[in-house]
Design an enzyme around this catalytic site. Structure first.
Site, PDB file in Angstrom:
ATOM      1  N   ASP A 111      42.163  36.525  36.515  1.00 52.31           N
ATOM      2  CA  ASP A 111      42.597  37.562  37.453  1.00 52.31           C
ATOM      3  C   ASP A 111      42.173  38.841  36.798  1.00 52.31           C
ATOM      4  O   ASP A 111      42.884  39.965  37.003  1.00 52.31           O
ATOM      5  CB  ASP A 111      44.186  37.630  37.546  1.00 52.31           C
ATOM      6  CG  ASP A 111      44.623  36.576  38.436  1.00 52.31           C
ATOM      7  OD1 ASP A 111      44.116  36.418  39.582  1.00 52.31           O
ATOM      8  OD2 ASP A 111      45.466  36.021  38.210  1.00 52.31           O
ATOM      9  N   ASP A 171      42.020  33.161  45.604  1.00 50.06           N
ATOM     10  CA  ASP A 171      42.219  34.286  45.146  1.00 50.06           C
ATOM     11  C   ASP A 171      40.906  34.917  44.307  1.00 50.06           C
ATOM     12  O   ASP A 171      40.765  36.041  44.321  1.00 50.06           O
ATOM     13  CB  ASP A 171      43.374  34.395  44.203  1.00 50.06           C
ATOM     14  CG  ASP A 171      44.411  33.776  44.648  1.00 50.06           C
ATOM     15  OD1 ASP A 171      44.448  32.598  45.353  1.00 50.06           O
ATOM     16  OD2 ASP A 171      45.732  34.243  44.272  1.00 50.06           O
TER      17      ASP A 171
END
Length: 399
Positions: A111, A171
């Protein structure tokens, strides 16, 4: 009553006028300003509690979204004095992100884009802050270190190479812009090469035949061949987790922006059609797109605004008729968010967008329940980004 709207019925929804958009952004900026005393040296949690965020350290994967809100507020400040307030707060947070990546504090995951594009790349683009550039490049190096050549993907979580963690998740399409930026900034193609290998693998496997998407997808660690899809946060393996589908909408748009590969327009149309066809009457998706009107389930307003940003981005590159269609759809969904889901009074919440869902437990998924029917910090950010995109159509995005 039908669970979902018919696409033709989108024509009947109103679009926001310029006054509504400006008013919504002005309130959002005022919310950020009100929050700075509590959230400059500290960061909001991933989700609110009873609609109010509590402060904590810079350790979660979500903290960059708050700094992104600060930079959007900087761009929308009404006076030079107010602009300076936001700049100083943003730069204080950049130092926290630089310290975090240097100390490798909770960065063993994919991330990096969520964390560093909206905090440090944004700061560097807007102010030229060198520490922001340094932090973002360190984060890009960290992200490419998770690339698995066998299979051609960036591993999402867990110890590298373990069979149970040998997977990517949808994602990550929003983490790749950090690598495209790093390639442009340094001239080193290694960043772009990893990004393009990952997106090729992801889009070849994550979109199902019915145009819904897998949340996670496992690859064979020995052969690199596709193994199987599964969910972590969706209702069940075969359903479409709303936020994952929205990542697909925005991720394919960003993929096209950086590569200009025509097939990505086709991918975008597929995943966006599925998303739009599974909206309930008020255009705010349920947390999993298997649910609709009449189901007693939680909404996820964050998915709506993520998809809005994706449609507004892709519309810039499409033929006139397609561009108008997706721009209109985005504006109509956003108006529903402004009218029905946005915070209107700071006494009700210190966030921006109500009725988000971080993670909803079901009998068939593996997630921990958190932040159901709450503000979620990425929903707040993408709400502001969507408003800003309509106010500044040629906006130079942080992604």
């Amino acid at each position: 009553m039908e669970k979902w709207i018919a696409l033709k019925d989108l024509e009947n929804y109103p679009k926001p006028d310029s006054k509504e958009i400006r008013s919504a952004m002005d309130f959002a900026v005022s919310q950020v300003k009100r929050n700075l005393p509590e959230f400059t040296d500290r960061f909001p949690a991933a989700n609110s509690e009873n609609n109010f965020y509590v402060p904590g350290p810079n350790t979660d994967w979500t903290t960059g979204f708050w700094t992104g809100e600060i930079w959007l507020s900087y761009e929308n400040a009404e006076t030079e004095e107010e602009k300076e307030i936001f700049r100083k707060a943003g730069e204080i947070q950049v130092q926290s992100f630089l310290e975090r990546i240097r100390n490798r504090e909770n960065v063993d995951h994919h991330d990096m884009g969520f964390l560093y594009s909206l905090s440090c790349v944004a700061a560097y683009k807007l102010t030229g802050m060198e520490d922001a550039r340094t932090a973002a490049l360190l984060a890009a190096d960290n992200l490419i270190s998770r690339f698995q050549p066998v299979g051609g993907f960036i591993q999402a979580w867990g110890e590298m190479g373990e069979k149970e963690n040998y997977r990517f998740i949808i994602d990550c399409l929003l983490n790749l812009p950090l690598l495209y930026w790093a390639a442009e900034e340094t001239g080193e193609e290694k960043y772009r090469e990893v990004a393009e290998k990952h997106i090729h693998t992801a889009l070849a496997n994550v979109i199902r035949e019915d145009d819904s998407t897998w949340h996670t997808f496992f690859m064979n660690p020995e052969t690199g061949e596709p193994d199987h899809g599964a969910t972590c946060q969706g209702y069940r393996d075969g359903s479409a987790w709303a936020r994952g589908q929205a990542w697909g909408v925005y991720g394919t748009a960003i993929g096209y922006r950086y590569t200009r590969r025509e097939e990505y327009i086709g991918y975008f149309k597929r995943v966006t059609r599925y998303f739009l066809e599974h909206l309930p009457q008020d255009l705010c998706p349920y947390w999993d797109l298997t649910f609709g009107d009449g189901d007693e389930e939680a909404r996820d307003s964050s998915s709506a605004v993520i998809a809005v940003c994706g449609m507004l981005e892709m519309s810039k590159y499409m033929e006139k008729a397609d561009s108008a269609y997706y721009t209109d759809a985005a504006r109509k969904i956003l108006r529903q968010m402004i009218v029905k889901y946005a915070v209107k009074d700071p006494k009700d919440s210190n966030g921006q967008l109500l009725m988000g869902t971080y993670s909803k437990k079901s009998p068939y998924n593996t997630c921990q329940e958190a932040g159901v029917d709450e503000c979620v910090i990425w929903g707040d950010y993408f709400y502001m980004e969507a408003l800003h995109r309509l106010l500044v159509p040629d906006w130079k995005m942080y992604w």
